[in-house]
Design an enzyme around this catalytic site. Structure first.
Site, short mmCIF file in Angstrom:
data_model
loop_
_atom_site.label_atom_id
_atom_site.label_comp_id
_atom_site.label_asym_id
_atom_site.label_seq_id
_atom_site.Cartn_x
_atom_site.Cartn_y
_atom_site.Cartn_z
N TYR A 11 0.83 -1.22 0.00
CA TYR A 11 0.00 0.00 0.00
C TYR A 11 0.86 1.27 0.00
CZ TYR A 11 -3.23 3.49 2.00
OH TYR A 11 -3.96 4.62 2.26
N SER A 34 3.90 -11.35 -0.71
CA SER A 34 3.17 -12.12 0.31
C SER A 34 1.91 -11.37 0.72
CB SER A 34 4.05 -12.39 1.53
OG SER A 34 4.41 -11.18 2.15
N ASN A 35 1.89 -10.04 0.58
CA ASN A 35 0.69 -9.28 0.94
C ASN A 35 0.38 -8.22 -0.12
OD1 ASN A 35 -1.44 -8.82 2.77
ND2 ASN A 35 -0.43 -6.99 3.53
N PHE A 80 10.17 -0.82 3.36
CA PHE A 80 8.77 -1.01 3.76
C PHE A 80 8.46 -2.46 4.10
CE2 PHE A 80 8.36 2.55 0.66
CZ PHE A 80 7.73 3.48 1.47
N SER A 124 6.41 2.92 13.08
CA SER A 124 4.96 3.10 13.24
C SER A 124 4.66 3.80 14.56
CB SER A 124 4.30 1.72 13.24
OG SER A 124 2.96 1.82 13.66
N TYR A 148 3.94 -7.18 16.87
CA TYR A 148 4.19 -6.33 15.70
C TYR A 148 4.87 -5.02 16.14
CZ TYR A 148 3.26 -2.69 12.26
OH TYR A 148 3.41 -1.62 11.41
N LYS A 152 8.89 -3.35 15.52
CA LYS A 152 9.27 -2.01 15.05
C LYS A 152 10.23 -1.34 16.04
CE LYS A 152 7.00 -1.85 11.18
NZ LYS A 152 7.71 -1.92 9.91
N ASN A 178 -1.78 7.22 10.88
CA ASN A 178 -2.75 6.34 10.22
C ASN A 178 -2.90 6.67 8.74
OD1 ASN A 178 -3.29 6.20 13.16
ND2 ASN A 178 -4.87 4.78 12.51
N ARG A 230 -7.90 9.39 16.01
CA ARG A 230 -6.63 9.04 15.37
C ARG A 230 -6.18 10.16 14.45
NH1 ARG A 230 -7.21 5.83 18.65
NH2 ARG A 230 -7.09 3.55 18.59
P1 NAD Z 1 1.70 -3.78 2.93
O1 NAD Z 1 1.48 -5.11 3.53
O2 NAD Z 1 0.70 -3.28 1.96
O3 NAD Z 1 3.15 -3.72 2.24
C1 NAD Z 1 4.25 -4.45 2.74
C2 NAD Z 1 4.89 -5.15 1.56
O4 NAD Z 1 6.03 -5.88 2.02
C3 NAD Z 1 3.96 -6.13 0.85
O5 NAD Z 1 3.98 -5.87 -0.53
C4 NAD Z 1 4.56 -7.50 1.18
O6 NAD Z 1 4.34 -8.44 0.13
C5 NAD Z 1 6.02 -7.15 1.38
N1 NAD Z 1 6.77 -8.07 2.25
C6 NAD Z 1 6.44 -8.49 3.49
N2 NAD Z 1 7.39 -9.29 3.97
C7 NAD Z 1 8.36 -9.38 3.01
C8 NAD Z 1 9.59 -10.06 2.92
N3 NAD Z 1 10.05 -10.84 3.90
N4 NAD Z 1 10.33 -9.91 1.79
C9 NAD Z 1 9.88 -9.14 0.77
N5 NAD Z 1 8.72 -8.47 0.81
C10 NAD Z 1 7.96 -8.60 1.92
O7 NAD Z 1 1.88 -2.74 4.13
P2 NAD Z 1 1.93 -1.15 4.09
O8 NAD Z 1 0.68 -0.65 4.71
O9 NAD Z 1 2.31 -0.67 2.75
O10 NAD Z 1 3.10 -0.90 5.13
C11 NAD Z 1 4.44 -0.70 4.72
C12 NAD Z 1 5.32 -0.59 5.95
O11 NAD Z 1 4.85 0.49 6.76
C13 NAD Z 1 5.31 -1.84 6.83
O12 NAD Z 1 6.60 -2.04 7.34
C14 NAD Z 1 4.34 -1.47 7.94
O13 NAD Z 1 4.63 -2.16 9.13
C15 NAD Z 1 4.60 0.03 8.08
N6 NAD Z 1 3.45 0.77 8.64
C16 NAD Z 1 2.22 0.67 8.04
C17 NAD Z 1 1.15 1.37 8.57
C18 NAD Z 1 -0.22 1.27 7.96
O14 NAD Z 1 -1.18 1.64 8.60
N7 NAD Z 1 -0.39 0.81 6.74
C19 NAD Z 1 1.31 2.18 9.71
C20 NAD Z 1 2.60 2.27 10.27
C21 NAD Z 1 3.67 1.56 9.72
C1 UD1 Z 2 -4.21 0.05 13.88
C2 UD1 Z 2 -3.16 -0.84 14.51
C3 UD1 Z 2 -1.85 -0.05 14.65
C4 UD1 Z 2 -1.42 0.57 13.33
C5 UD1 Z 2 -2.56 1.47 12.85
C6 UD1 Z 2 -2.26 2.16 11.55
C7 UD1 Z 2 -4.50 -2.29 15.99
C8 UD1 Z 2 -4.82 -2.64 17.40
N1 UD1 Z 2 -3.62 -1.28 15.81
O1 UD1 Z 2 -4.52 0.98 14.84
O2 UD1 Z 2 -0.82 -0.91 15.09
O3 UD1 Z 2 -0.24 1.34 13.51
O4 UD1 Z 2 -3.74 0.66 12.69
O5 UD1 Z 2 -2.37 1.26 10.50
O6 UD1 Z 2 -4.95 -2.92 15.05
N2 UD1 Z 2 -12.60 0.96 14.03
C9 UD1 Z 2 -13.94 0.73 14.13
N3 UD1 Z 2 -14.50 -0.23 13.32
C10 UD1 Z 2 -13.76 -0.93 12.41
C11 UD1 Z 2 -12.36 -0.67 12.30
C12 UD1 Z 2 -11.80 0.28 13.14
O7 UD1 Z 2 -14.63 1.34 14.95
O8 UD1 Z 2 -14.32 -1.78 11.71
C13 UD1 Z 2 -12.00 1.95 14.94
C14 UD1 Z 2 -10.90 1.36 15.80
O9 UD1 Z 2 -11.42 0.70 16.92
C15 UD1 Z 2 -10.10 2.61 16.12
C16 UD1 Z 2 -10.24 3.48 14.85
O10 UD1 Z 2 -11.39 2.96 14.17
O11 UD1 Z 2 -10.71 3.27 17.18
C17 UD1 Z 2 -9.04 3.37 13.93
O12 UD1 Z 2 -8.77 1.99 13.75
P1 UD1 Z 2 -7.60 1.44 12.81
O13 UD1 Z 2 -7.80 1.95 11.43
O14 UD1 Z 2 -7.53 -0.03 13.00
O15 UD1 Z 2 -6.28 2.16 13.36
P2 UD1 Z 2 -5.60 2.09 14.82
O16 UD1 Z 2 -6.55 1.75 15.86
O17 UD1 Z 2 -4.87 3.37 15.00
#
Ligand code: NAD
Ligand code: UD1
Length: 337
Positions: A11, A34-35, A80, A124, A148, A152, A178, A230
């Site tokens: 993403y 993988s994702n 990432f 994160s 998780y 980090k 977020n 958030r």
């Molecule tokens: P995502 O799952 O969409 O992207 C992660 C990518 O990494 C995927 O394409 C997956 O296939 C790849 N991947 C996973 N393990 C791998 C491995 N061992 N080797 C090669 N590729 C691998 O997630 P995202 O939302 O794009 O997040 C990217 C990064 O940001 C992650 O490290 C995540 O923990 C961090 N992050 C995400 C959020 C969020 O809310 N999306 C918030 C804070 C931090």
């Molecule tokens: C989640 C992750 C956090 C990550 C963050 C950003 C958990 C416990 N934490 O947190 O590690 O860094 O996303 O990707 O999963 N909500 C609803 N209904 C739903 C879905 C969510 O009410 O169907 C609420 C949640 O309870 C929360 C808010 O919406 O209060 C935001 O939720 P979410 O998008 O999951 O983000 P985080 O809670 O910040």
């Protein structure tokens, strides 16, 4: 300048690939898929009109990763790649520690072998865990509450040790709040596997009729409307934050940890209503119980991102919702169909 983007098909990665190409960087992507799906990268190529190599490589496969470093002249890494589902990390911690920690160790070893000295790391806001006061600053003590989150925090420490051992390295560890939204083309966006855990993917799947209603996880929190608050940030703002971090690293050495958010929080119900307004679609909802582990309020102190990186988020909640909706409406089943 060529940037190795690990997890570039995901993403945030796919949006950052677009921002990097738009900013004139060359990129090389490594992803195990993988994702994610290769389609996100095909679309990133179409959006930008630029080509780049893609390696289907798992960071756990050290030999394959070595070949990627050997075959490409890499100047910096944006890392990432990782697993990110909080609940899954609680039920399968070893998979999370292995994938996130060992994968990063392999990456760091290859960087060291090949003399690559700059890295932007995806951390994160989850590392902060439960805090007494908001907004959170980067020097706040960390209390991650899931495996998780602990991967980090540990990775931040490991990378910091690498920088101590290699004083000519420059690292920016970015703590995302977020991320939501999508590229304004509506061609790439968030594509969760199965039932979404996160709020915006769930709301947008209700909007396209894939789910009947949203369950709001608790309305008895100490917030103005009782639902959790958030700091939602547009994924393109986040992507551009990485470009700013790379520019900063052109001259800086050492490690800096920086929050990337907007600095302002919205409640679940505020987001729901903003999405309804942006899409023109009514989102049915029910109030359910609290989700275990949820914190009532989380938002960032973003002053360091501004002063150090010269970056701040530009897009508001309406734009975040509009872009999420465009992506979901154009791709009701994500990249799958
Ligand atoms: P995502 O799952 O969409 O992207 C992660 C990518 O990494 C995927 O394409 C997956 O296939 C790849 N991947 C996973 N393990 C791998 C491995 N061992 N080797 C090669 N590729 C691998 O997630 P995202 O939302 O794009 O997040 C990217 C990064 O940001 C992650 O490290 C995540 O923990 C961090 N992050 C995400 C959020 C969020 O809310 N999306 C918030 C804070 C931090
Ligand atoms: C989640 C992750 C956090 C990550 C963050 C950003 C958990 C416990 N934490 O947190 O590690 O860094 O996303 O990707 O999963 N909500 C609803 N209904 C739903 C879905 C969510 O009410 O169907 C609420 C949640 O309870 C929360 C808010 O919406 O209060 C935001 O939720 P979410 O998008 O999951 O983000 P985080 O809670 O910040």
């Amino acid at each position: 300048m060529t940037i190795l983007v690990t997890g570039g098909a995901g993403y945030i990665g796919s949006h950052t690939c677009v921002a990097l190409l738009d900013a004139g960087y060359d990129i090389v992507v490594v992803d195990s898929f993988s994702n994610s799906f290769p389609k996100s990268l095909e679309r990133a190529k179409q959006i930008t009109g630029k080509e780049f190599p893609v390696h289907r490589t798992d960071l756990l496969n050290d030999t394959a990763l070595y070949e990627v470093f050997r075959g490409n002249k890499i100047d910096a890494v944006i890392h990432f790649a990782g697993l990110k589902a909080v609940g899954e990390s609680v039920s399968d911690p070893l998979r999370y520690y292995e994938n996130n920690i060992v994968g990063t160790l392999n990456l760091l070893a290859n960087m060291q072998n090949f003399g690559v000295k700059q890295m932007v790391f995806s951390s994160s806001a989850t590392v902060y865990g439960m805090q007494n006061s908001m907004p959170v600053k980067e020097d706040t003590p960390l209390f991650p509450t899931s495996p998780y989150g602990r991967t980090k925090m540990m990775l931040e420490m490991i990378i910091s040790d690498m920088v101590t051992a290699n004083p000519d390295w420059g690292v920016a560890s970015l703590r995302y709040f977020n991320p939501i939204g999508a590229h304004r083309s509506g061609r790439i966006g968030e594509n969760p596997n199965g039932i979404p855990n996160n709020l915006l993917p769930f709301i947008s799947q209700v909007a396209v009729g894939r789910r009947p209603y949203l369950t709001v996880n608790g309305d008895d929190y100490p917030t103005p409307d009782g639902t959790c608050i958030r700091d939602y940030i547009h994924v393109m703002d986040l992507a551009e934050g990485h470009v700013h971090a790379l520019r900063y690293l052109e001259t800086a050495k050492g490690i800096e940890t920086v929050n990337l958010g907007t600095g302002r929080g919205y409640s679940v119900l505020e987001v729901l209503h903003a999405f309804e307004k942006a899409s023109g679609v009514n989102i049915p909802y029910q109030i359910g119980p609290r989700r275990p582990g949820d914190i009532p309020i989380s938002y960032a102190d973003v002053s360091k991102a501004h002063t150090l990186l010269g970056w701040s988020a530009k897009r508001d909640l309406a734009e975040m919702c509009m872009d999420t909706w465009r992506w979901q409406a154009n791709n009701p089943h994500g990249y799958d169909k």
